[in-house]
Design an enzyme around this catalytic site. Structure first.
Site, PDB file in Angstrom:
ATOM      1  N   CYS A 137     -74.283  56.630  36.613  1.00  0.00           N
ATOM      2  CA  CYS A 137     -73.257  56.025  35.763  1.00  0.00           C
ATOM      3  C   CYS A 137     -73.761  54.758  35.089  1.00  0.00           C
ATOM      4  O   CYS A 137     -73.434  54.468  33.938  1.00  0.00           O
ATOM      5  CB  CYS A 137     -72.003  55.727  36.571  1.00  0.00           C
ATOM      6  SG  CYS A 137     -72.254  54.491  37.866  1.00  0.00           S
ATOM      7  N   HIS A 150     -68.764  52.338  40.649  1.00  0.00           N
ATOM      8  CA  HIS A 150     -68.924  53.147  39.441  1.00  0.00           C
ATOM      9  C   HIS A 150     -68.923  52.263  38.201  1.00  0.00           C
ATOM     10  O   HIS A 150     -68.081  51.380  38.067  1.00  0.00           O
ATOM     11  CB  HIS A 150     -67.780  54.160  39.354  1.00  0.00           C
ATOM     12  CG  HIS A 150     -67.901  55.141  38.231  1.00  0.00           C
ATOM     13  ND1 HIS A 150     -68.982  55.981  38.091  1.00  0.00           N
ATOM     14  CD2 HIS A 150     -67.069  55.419  37.196  1.00  0.00           C
ATOM     15  CE1 HIS A 150     -68.804  56.744  37.020  1.00  0.00           C
ATOM     16  NE2 HIS A 150     -67.647  56.417  36.460  1.00  0.00           N
ATOM     17  N   ASN A 201     -65.694  56.627  30.089  1.00  0.00           N
ATOM     18  CA  ASN A 201     -66.267  57.075  31.351  1.00  0.00           C
ATOM     19  C   ASN A 201     -67.405  58.071  31.096  1.00  0.00           C
ATOM     20  O   ASN A 201     -67.671  58.448  29.952  1.00  0.00           O
ATOM     21  CB  ASN A 201     -65.164  57.716  32.215  1.00  0.00           C
ATOM     22  CG  ASN A 201     -65.514  57.770  33.680  1.00  0.00           C
ATOM     23  OD1 ASN A 201     -66.563  57.287  34.102  1.00  0.00           O
ATOM     24  ND2 ASN A 201     -64.651  58.368  34.471  1.00  0.00           N
TER      25      ASN A 201
END
Length: 465
Positions: free
Chosen positions: A89, A384, A406
């Site tokens: 991520c 994250h 995201n």
């Protein structure tokens, strides 16, 4: 004879159980007290919980209205990528920031999508070298030394921070996604990581033995190079060998080529699309209420390349972090940010709010720990990274909610984005990378202080995945 043996054995077991309770174990009396405190409501709740997902039962119905998708300050949308079954991520978010800056520089007439696979290859190779060199540097310590154990426990991994994007991109350049697309092992890193990790641990033991046998620095370097060649081969077979030169034509957001194709090396493409060093242009802000604010900290041994930069940050109150984020978004500049994203996440709606689930009422208890307590006890921390892209301000200029791009695919949440209330943002935001032009002078001065060194085992320093 057998009966006697069993009787004696049972007696001994009973004595052992009794002995355990003397030192803090659960006694029969304690167990009876626990049983007496159960209620008929508990049995009814068990019937519900036995057949249902806890989140479905704890869902706060009063908080289930439509998600407000209006934002008073919003940066231009860009395509949403998918990290799939990998812990990259941090790389997806970092490259999101870079490609948004390229589009902004070209007034959204040109767009680019960077290859995560390309940069991930070098990330893994550099982390392998970091481990092997650290083993050599600490070979004089016993194998059970905490620092040696740290390296052997975590020889390599998918996780990272924006500092890694800066170091790797400056050193190795960038390539377009179309030139080096994702492989199966890039999307699904578990098996590849397990095999490389095992090989590195084996190599680490070999290097420790060489140091114990007083081998020369030249011999150690030569052997380390041989080891890295094998790691390179494993990465090349799973991720593909990194592109050295390619031809590319820039296109607009509709896919139309706007200029003739040119030949680039990855470093030349970096210069063409980023055009400047990244290190020195930003600060990483952290919110850690356990430590004094307006101090600079550095996480020892936490970097992506041996010759790169340790993870360094300024500890700030959330008010300052929010103010810098708003200033950046008002200037149409996205930011790398990281969160404890699993807390109070309504996955169906792509919505993060502290009131999404009422676990306390469901279980007849309270969850009173504040942010500092949650960090100190490993109950919360950054898990994250996402790209902060929008904020909604009230009439007084105060944030009401935020939006992030995201990396879980375009069909997840709000068209690939998540929306979070400001109260959730303050509780579960941990890191924000901000261009220095949006940072107040007081905070810039704090960032220039000599760093206080902290250890990577700290609960807050898990890397973003």
């Amino acid at each position: 004879m057998r009966t006697t043996t069993l009787t004696v054995a049972c007696c001994l077991m009973g004595m052992a159980v009794q002995a355990q309770t003397n030192g803090g174990g659960i006694s029969q009396e304690m167990l009876r007290d626990m049983e007496r405190q159960q209620t008929t409501e508990s049995r009814a709740l068990f019937n519900a919980l036995a057949s249902n997902n806890i989140d479905d039962l704890a869902k706060n119905f009063r908080n289930q209205g439509p998600v407000d998708t209006y934002f008073s300050v919003e940066t231009p949308a860009q395509s949403i990528h998918n990290q799939k079954s990998s812990g990259r991520c941090w790389m997806f978010s970092g490259l999101n920031v870079l490609r948004s800056q390229f589009a902004r520089t070209h007034q959204d007439t040109l767009s680019v999508e960077y290859s995560q696979d390309y940069l991930f290859f070098y990330d893994q190779l550099e982390k392998a070298n970091l481990f092997l060199q650290a083993v050599i540097d600490h070979a004089g310590k016993p194998i059970d030394d905490p620092r040696v154990q740290f390296f052997f426990k975590n020889p390599i991994g998918d996780g990272g921070t924006f500092c890694g994007v800066a170091d790797l991109a400056e050193k190795y350049g960038l390539v377009p996604m179309s030139v080096q697309p994702e492989t199966y092992s890039a999307d699904n890193t578990r098996v590849m990581a397990r095999l490389v990790t095992s090989k590195l641990r084996e190599y680490g033991l070999d290097l420790r033995k060489m140091v114990a046998d007083r081998k020369s620095a030249k011999a150690l370097k030569a052997r380390k190079t041989e080891m890295l060649a094998q790691v390179y081969r494993m990465l090349a077979l799973t991720l593909g060998e990194p592109v050295k030169e390619f031809t590319y034509a820039f296109k607009d957001k509709k896919g139309k080529a706007l200029a003739p194709a040119k030949t680039y090396t990855p470093r030349e493409f970096y210069q063409e699309t980023v055009g400047r060093p990244l290190n020195g242009t930003f600060i990483m802000a952290m919110n850690d209420p356990r430590r004094p604010y307006y101090k600079t900290y550095e996480v020892e041994y936490d970097r992506h390349t041996y010759d790169g930069h340790n993870w360094k940050y300024v500890n700030l109150p959330m008010e300052d972090i929010a103010a810098m984020a708003i200033a950046s978004l008002k200037d149409s500049t996205k930011m790398y940010s990281s969160y404890d994203v699993g807390k109070q996440l309504d996955r169906k709606r792509g919505y993060l709010d502290t009131e999404n689930y009422d676990y306390a009422t469901l279980f007849g208890t309270k969850f009173p720990m504040d942010k500092a307590d949650r960090i100190a006890t490993f109950d919360s921390g950054s898990t994250h990274a996402m790209t902060l892209s929008a904020v909604d301000l009230d009439g007084n200029g105060k944030p009401v909610k935020w939006k992030v791009e995201n990396s879980w695919g375009p069909d997840y949440g709000q068209k690939g984005c998540l929306i979070m209330t400001d109260r959730w943002f303050r509780e579960y935001t941990f890191r924000l990378v901000v261009d220095k032009k949006y940072v107040p002078e007081q905070i810039l001065r704090a960032a220039e202080q000599p760093a206080i060194m902290v250890m990577p085992e700290d609960p807050l320093f898990a890397e973003d995945e």
